[in-house]
Design an enzyme around this catalytic site. Structure first.
Site, PDB file in Angstrom:
ATOM      1  N   GLY A   1       0.741  -0.843  -0.215  1.00  0.00           N
ATOM      2  CA  GLY A   1      -0.267  -0.139   0.249  1.00  0.00           C
ATOM      3  C   GLY A   1       0.454   1.242  -0.079  1.00  0.00           C
ATOM      4  O   GLY A   1       0.174   2.074  -0.870  1.00  0.00           O
TER       5      GLY A   1
ATOM      6  N   GLU B   1      10.668   3.373   5.631  1.00  0.00           N
ATOM      7  CA  GLU B   1      10.767   1.488   6.041  1.00  0.00           C
ATOM      8  C   GLU B   1      11.853   0.778   7.145  1.00  0.00           C
ATOM      9  O   GLU B   1      13.031   0.886   6.665  1.00  0.00           O
ATOM     10  CB  GLU B   1      10.956   0.741   4.911  1.00  0.00           C
TER      11      GLU B   1
ATOM     12  N   CYS C   1       3.409  -9.204   1.995  1.00  0.00           N
ATOM     13  CA  CYS C   1       2.793  -9.927   1.311  1.00  0.00           C
ATOM     14  C   CYS C   1       4.304 -10.008  -0.146  1.00  0.00           C
ATOM     15  O   CYS C   1       4.134 -10.824   0.435  1.00  0.00           O
ATOM     16  CB  CYS C   1       2.485  -9.044  -0.187  1.00  0.00           C
TER      17      CYS C   1
ATOM     18  N   CYS D   1       2.302 -13.699   0.742  1.00  0.00           N
ATOM     19  CA  CYS D   1       1.251 -13.658  -0.332  1.00  0.00           C
ATOM     20  C   CYS D   1       2.518 -14.224  -1.132  1.00  0.00           C
ATOM     21  O   CYS D   1       2.663 -15.993  -1.991  1.00  0.00           O
ATOM     22  CB  CYS D   1       0.811 -12.530  -1.112  1.00  0.00           C
TER      23      CYS D   1
ATOM     24  N   LYS E   1       4.958 -17.587   0.359  1.00  0.00           N
ATOM     25  CA  LYS E   1       4.294 -18.372   0.611  1.00  0.00           C
ATOM     26  C   LYS E   1       3.277 -19.389  -0.861  1.00  0.00           C
ATOM     27  O   LYS E   1       3.319 -20.539  -0.579  1.00  0.00           O
ATOM     28  CB  LYS E   1       3.049 -17.979   1.230  1.00  0.00           C
TER      29      LYS E   1
ATOM     30  N   ALA F   1      10.014   5.214  11.341  1.00  0.00           N
ATOM     31  CA  ALA F   1       9.188   6.390  11.582  1.00  0.00           C
ATOM     32  C   ALA F   1       8.362   6.592  12.902  1.00  0.00           C
ATOM     33  O   ALA F   1       8.463   6.125  12.885  1.00  0.00           O
ATOM     34  CB  ALA F   1       9.208   6.941  10.087  1.00  0.00           C
TER      35      ALA F   1
ATOM     36  N   GLY G   1      -7.517 -21.114  12.788  1.00  0.00           N
ATOM     37  CA  GLY G   1      -8.518 -22.299  11.463  1.00  0.00           C
ATOM     38  C   GLY G   1      -8.302 -20.781  10.438  1.00  0.00           C
ATOM     39  O   GLY G   1      -9.179 -21.138   9.380  1.00  0.00           O
TER      40      GLY G   1
ATOM     41  N   TYR H   1      -6.895 -18.583   7.122  1.00  0.00           N
ATOM     42  CA  TYR H   1      -6.374 -18.070   6.312  1.00  0.00           C
ATOM     43  C   TYR H   1      -4.662 -18.995   6.285  1.00  0.00           C
ATOM     44  O   TYR H   1      -4.118 -20.029   5.918  1.00  0.00           O
ATOM     45  CB  TYR H   1      -5.933 -16.978   6.011  1.00  0.00           C
ATOM     46  N   ILE H   2      -4.343 -18.427   7.386  1.00  0.00           N
ATOM     47  CA  ILE H   2      -2.415 -18.878   6.923  1.00  0.00           C
ATOM     48  C   ILE H   2      -2.546 -19.900   8.176  1.00  0.00           C
ATOM     49  O   ILE H   2      -1.768 -20.943   7.055  1.00  0.00           O
ATOM     50  CB  ILE H   2      -2.024 -17.658   8.466  1.00  0.00           C
TER      51      ILE H   2
ATOM     52  N   GLU I   1      -3.770 -22.890   5.328  1.00  0.00           N
ATOM     53  CA  GLU I   1      -2.055 -22.402   3.652  1.00  0.00           C
ATOM     54  C   GLU I   1      -1.391 -23.600   4.489  1.00  0.00           C
ATOM     55  O   GLU I   1      -1.061 -24.644   3.364  1.00  0.00           O
ATOM     56  CB  GLU I   1      -2.358 -21.467   3.692  1.00  0.00           C
TER      57      GLU I   1
ATOM     58  N   ARG J   1     -13.608 -20.161   9.701  1.00  0.00           N
ATOM     59  CA  ARG J   1     -14.984 -19.388  10.289  1.00  0.00           C
ATOM     60  C   ARG J   1     -15.483 -18.227   8.882  1.00  0.00           C
ATOM     61  O   ARG J   1     -14.261 -17.416   8.719  1.00  0.00           O
ATOM     62  CB  ARG J   1     -14.578 -18.792  11.477  1.00  0.00           C
TER      63      ARG J   1
ATOM     64  N   ASP K   1      -3.066  -2.847   6.191  1.00  0.00           N
ATOM     65  CA  ASP K   1      -3.631  -3.354   7.362  1.00  0.00           C
ATOM     66  C   ASP K   1      -3.627  -3.012   8.835  1.00  0.00           C
ATOM     67  O   ASP K   1      -4.089  -3.067   9.711  1.00  0.00           O
ATOM     68  CB  ASP K   1      -2.583  -4.993   7.306  1.00  0.00           C
TER      69      ASP K   1
ATOM     70  N   ALA L   1      -8.786 -15.574  -2.650  1.00  0.00           N
ATOM     71  CA  ALA L   1      -8.298 -17.231  -2.860  1.00  0.00           C
ATOM     72  C   ALA L   1      -7.807 -17.840  -1.191  1.00  0.00           C
ATOM     73  O   ALA L   1      -7.224 -16.652  -0.535  1.00  0.00           O
ATOM     74  CB  ALA L   1      -7.870 -17.385  -3.737  1.00  0.00           C
TER      75      ALA L   1
ATOM     76  N   HIS M   1     -16.358 -26.494 -22.000  1.00  0.00           N
ATOM     77  CA  HIS M   1     -16.149 -28.309 -21.954  1.00  0.00           C
ATOM     78  C   HIS M   1     -14.366 -28.918 -23.152  1.00  0.00           C
ATOM     79  O   HIS M   1     -13.890 -28.001 -23.972  1.00  0.00           O
ATOM     80  CB  HIS M   1     -16.923 -28.689 -22.996  1.00  0.00           C
TER      81      HIS M   1
ATOM     82  N   GLU N   1     -17.033 -25.107 -15.701  1.00  0.00           N
ATOM     83  CA  GLU N   1     -18.130 -25.034 -16.975  1.00  0.00           C
ATOM     84  C   GLU N   1     -19.129 -25.306 -16.478  1.00  0.00           C
ATOM     85  O   GLU N   1     -20.812 -25.108 -16.341  1.00  0.00           O
ATOM     86  CB  GLU N   1     -18.206 -25.702 -18.123  1.00  0.00           C
TER      87      GLU N   1
HETATM   88  P1  NDP Z   1      -7.166 -15.409  10.809  1.00  0.00           P
HETATM   89  O1  NDP Z   1      -7.754 -13.849  11.701  1.00  0.00           O
HETATM   90  O2  NDP Z   1      -7.995 -15.628   9.222  1.00  0.00           O
HETATM   91  O3  NDP Z   1      -7.132 -16.784  12.125  1.00  0.00           O
HETATM   92  C1  NDP Z   1      -7.090 -16.643  13.583  1.00  0.00           C
HETATM   93  C2  NDP Z   1      -7.484 -17.918  13.485  1.00  0.00           C
HETATM   94  O4  NDP Z   1      -6.942 -17.944  14.920  1.00  0.00           O
HETATM   95  C3  NDP Z   1      -8.953 -18.126  14.379  1.00  0.00           C
HETATM   96  O5  NDP Z   1      -9.113 -19.197  13.743  1.00  0.00           O
HETATM   97  C4  NDP Z   1      -9.098 -17.760  15.280  1.00  0.00           C
HETATM   98  O6  NDP Z   1     -10.317 -18.946  16.041  1.00  0.00           O
HETATM   99  C5  NDP Z   1      -7.698 -18.459  15.339  1.00  0.00           C
HETATM  100  N1  NDP Z   1      -7.542 -18.029  17.416  1.00  0.00           N
HETATM  101  C6  NDP Z   1      -7.626 -16.529  17.417  1.00  0.00           C
HETATM  102  N2  NDP Z   1      -7.558 -16.202  18.860  1.00  0.00           N
HETATM  103  C7  NDP Z   1      -6.243 -17.685  19.556  1.00  0.00           C
HETATM  104  C8  NDP Z   1      -6.605 -18.765  20.077  1.00  0.00           C
HETATM  105  N3  NDP Z   1      -6.329 -17.453  21.613  1.00  0.00           N
HETATM  106  N4  NDP Z   1      -6.193 -19.667  20.950  1.00  0.00           N
HETATM  107  C9  NDP Z   1      -6.406 -20.200  19.533  1.00  0.00           C
HETATM  108  N5  NDP Z   1      -6.697 -20.085  18.518  1.00  0.00           N
HETATM  109  C10 NDP Z   1      -6.732 -18.928  17.792  1.00  0.00           C
HETATM  110  O7  NDP Z   1      -5.770 -14.342  11.037  1.00  0.00           O
HETATM  111  P2  NDP Z   1      -4.808 -15.084  10.302  1.00  0.00           P
HETATM  112  O8  NDP Z   1      -3.377 -14.953  10.791  1.00  0.00           O
HETATM  113  O9  NDP Z   1      -5.248 -17.026   9.128  1.00  0.00           O
HETATM  114  O10 NDP Z   1      -4.716 -14.159   8.521  1.00  0.00           O
HETATM  115  C11 NDP Z   1      -4.378 -12.797   8.781  1.00  0.00           C
HETATM  116  C12 NDP Z   1      -5.221 -12.449   7.871  1.00  0.00           C
HETATM  117  O11 NDP Z   1      -4.342 -12.389   6.720  1.00  0.00           O
HETATM  118  C13 NDP Z   1      -6.927 -12.140   7.333  1.00  0.00           C
HETATM  119  O12 NDP Z   1      -7.811 -12.135   8.140  1.00  0.00           O
HETATM  120  C14 NDP Z   1      -6.376 -12.188   5.857  1.00  0.00           C
HETATM  121  O13 NDP Z   1      -6.986 -11.209   5.851  1.00  0.00           O
HETATM  122  C15 NDP Z   1      -4.868 -12.463   5.253  1.00  0.00           C
HETATM  123  N6  NDP Z   1      -4.517 -13.635   4.550  1.00  0.00           N
HETATM  124  C16 NDP Z   1      -5.016 -13.380   3.565  1.00  0.00           C
HETATM  125  C17 NDP Z   1      -5.114 -14.321   2.689  1.00  0.00           C
HETATM  126  C18 NDP Z   1      -5.090 -14.840   1.405  1.00  0.00           C
HETATM  127  O14 NDP Z   1      -6.015 -13.907   1.239  1.00  0.00           O
HETATM  128  N7  NDP Z   1      -5.268 -15.331   1.074  1.00  0.00           N
HETATM  129  C19 NDP Z   1      -3.751 -15.751   3.440  1.00  0.00           C
HETATM  130  C20 NDP Z   1      -3.130 -15.466   4.484  1.00  0.00           C
HETATM  131  C21 NDP Z   1      -3.502 -14.354   5.317  1.00  0.00           C
HETATM  132  P3  NDP Z   1     -11.318 -18.070  15.630  1.00  0.00           P
HETATM  133  O15 NDP Z   1     -12.238 -18.821  14.014  1.00  0.00           O
HETATM  134  O16 NDP Z   1     -12.346 -19.174  16.701  1.00  0.00           O
HETATM  135  O17 NDP Z   1     -11.526 -16.690  16.189  1.00  0.00           O
END
Ligand code: NDP
Length: 452
Positions: free
Chosen positions: A15, A35, A43, A48, A51, A115, A176, A178-179, A182, A205, A303, A341, A435, A440
């Protein structure tokens, strides 16, 4: 008052770099940028890009089984982490150099320094130098966080993954999102024995239930030990690894524990609050739709504002900021219908509302199909894919499109255009199928599987 710069940008990620170089290069503004780490930001350097390269690396694991069925005599050797890591870092160095060059070519003056904000028009660099600017843009991004449990520092975070001295034999991934999801796929593909703990009832979720359930099932099918409703109860460094006791009472020793439990905006000790910039409870900079903070001369994008934390969104926010401030054309950022994605294995692409969210709003029809795709089915693989449309009964508009399939990210980029244009189910229907492809199915689903 004469300022040193028209704009000073704090943060050289996606950004910040875009805003700086467009303000300077296209609009002739005098721009400075600081920076503290590496240009390209999360990223490019620790998100990204590396990854996705690791996703590619892990994708070769299956080549022996598939190519064999297609008549090839292939024997896959071992994965050499250090060889891959060398090429990976060379690529990141190349990309960082491009980012630096883009800034230099646009005439942006860069500072390899941290900074902080001293007042509404002044930043202080970690070198001790002070610079003044008519506008300050905060684009400092975010960073991974560890949960607040004893010995959490025994675990690593996503930043550390790209520098591991060696590939662990076993890894517990906590989270659970994205990170977590993945990297569960990446590490599993690279031959690491992966256990994933997620405290909730299903990973990813907020995404469409049917889609995330299929992703989770396929992850388990591929060998990931996914434990839902589970978290770490206790952990400590032991015998060269990390000993973990789970909330279900099981104990195990892992070579590594990865916390992918969320990210936090980088606003600590930036001096923002003292100047009147408002932060929310999570520490994110509060901005209006023009990315404007409560201080007239200070804006924030990406972010650090914790709106939609995706690189292309930060870039758009940067462009809209330049349009607003340097072209006298107030431009809000459109955060609606953003396709995205998730590079799980299988990949998931999504735009618009999940079935569950849409049903809360209006009466819908759901078109959905899951099937074994031709390429892997031929090779006797159990992979399944899903194509799904959520349609408004009243307007016939496609409210949501969800794809679980190889290259779902590529597909959703294009489906996203149709959805953003307000395409109806009938618009999809009158588009001729390509096809034989997986996608499709998107234009051949005739009967809703559910209406409500
Ligand atoms: P997320 O917020 O997506 O997920 C955090 C996860 O950790 C959730 O499953 C959450 O559970 C869990 N969690 C949080 N606190 C605790 C805890 N104390 N104990 C156990 N589990 C916990 O964060 P990420 O770090 O995965 O990703 C950050 C952001 O980065 C994303 O929101 C996304 O915007 C971006 N990103 C995008 C990608 C893409 O576009 N492909 C790839 C990677 C990152 P719960 O669901 O119960 O809250």
């Amino acid at each position: 008052m004469a300022f040193d710069y028209d704009l000073f940008v704090i943060g050289g990620g996606s950004g910040g770099v875009r805003a700086a170089r467009v303000a300077a290069g296209e609009n002739g503004a005098k721009v400075g940028l600081a920076e503290e780490s590496r240009y390209g930001g999360t990223c490019v350097i620790r998100g990204c890009v590396p990854k996705k390269l690791m996703v590619f690396a892990s994708g070769y694991a299956n080549i022996e089984a598939e190519a064999g069925a297609y008549g090839w005599d292939v024997t896959l050797g071992d994965f050499d982490w250090n060889r891959f890591k060398g090429t990976l870092h060379a690529e990141l160095d190349r990309l960082e150099a491009i980012y630096r060059r883009l800034l230099a070519n646009a005439g942006v003056e860069t500072f390899d320094a941290r900074a902080t904000v001293k007042d509404a028009h002044t930043v202080v660099l970690s070198t001790g130098v002070e610079k003044t600017a008519k506008h300050i843009l905060v684009a400092t991004g975010g960073r991974p966080t560890r949960p607040d449990i004893a010995n959490a520092d025994a675990g690593i975070v996503s930043d550390d993954l790209f520098d591991l001295p060696e590939l662990p034999k076993s890894m517990l991934i906590v989270g659970g999102g994205y990170i977590a999801s993945e990297f569960a796929g990446v590490m599993n593909g690279l031959g690491v024995k992966v256990t994933q703990f997620y405290r909730g009832e299903q990973i990813l979720r907020g995404f469409d239930n049917e889609a995330r359930t299929l992703v989770a099932e396929q992850m388990v099918e591929k060998g990931i030990d996914l434990q839902l409703g589970t978290n770490i109860a206790e952990m400590e460094k032991r015998d060269g690894g990390v000993w973990v006791k789970s909330t279900s009472g099981d104990e195990a020793l892992f070579d590594q524990v990865l916390f992918a439990t969320g990210r936090k905006p980088n606003t600590d000790d930036l001096g923002l609050e003292a100047t009147g910039v408002k932060l929310d409870r999570a520490g994110a900079v509060q901005v209006n739709e023009y990315s404007h903070t409560a201080v007239p001369s200070i804006y924030a994008i990406g972010d650090v504002t914790n709106r939609v934390n995706l690189t292309p969104v930060a870039i758009r926010e940067g462009m809209a900021f330049v349009e607003t401030v340097f072209k006298a054309n107030p431009t809000p950022v459109d955060h609606d219908l953003i396709p995205s994605a998730i590079f799980t294995q299988p990949e998931m692409g999504t735009v618009g509302l999940s079935e569950e969210a849409a049903r809360e709003i209006e009466a819908i029809e759901v078109y959905s199909t899951t099937f074994k795709p031709m390429q892997s089915s031929f090779a006797g693989q159990p992979d399944r894919v899903m194509m799904k449309l959520v349609v408004s009964q009243a307007t016939r508009k496609v409210l949501g499109c969800h794809i679980v399939a190889p290259a779902a990210g590529e597909m959703i980029q294009l489906a996203g255009i149709a959805v953003k244009m307000g395409a109806t189910k009938e618009d999809f229907d009158r588009t001729v199928a390509v096809h034989p492809t997986m996608s499709e199915e998107m234009v051949t689903m005739k009967t809703p599987v559910r209406t409500s």
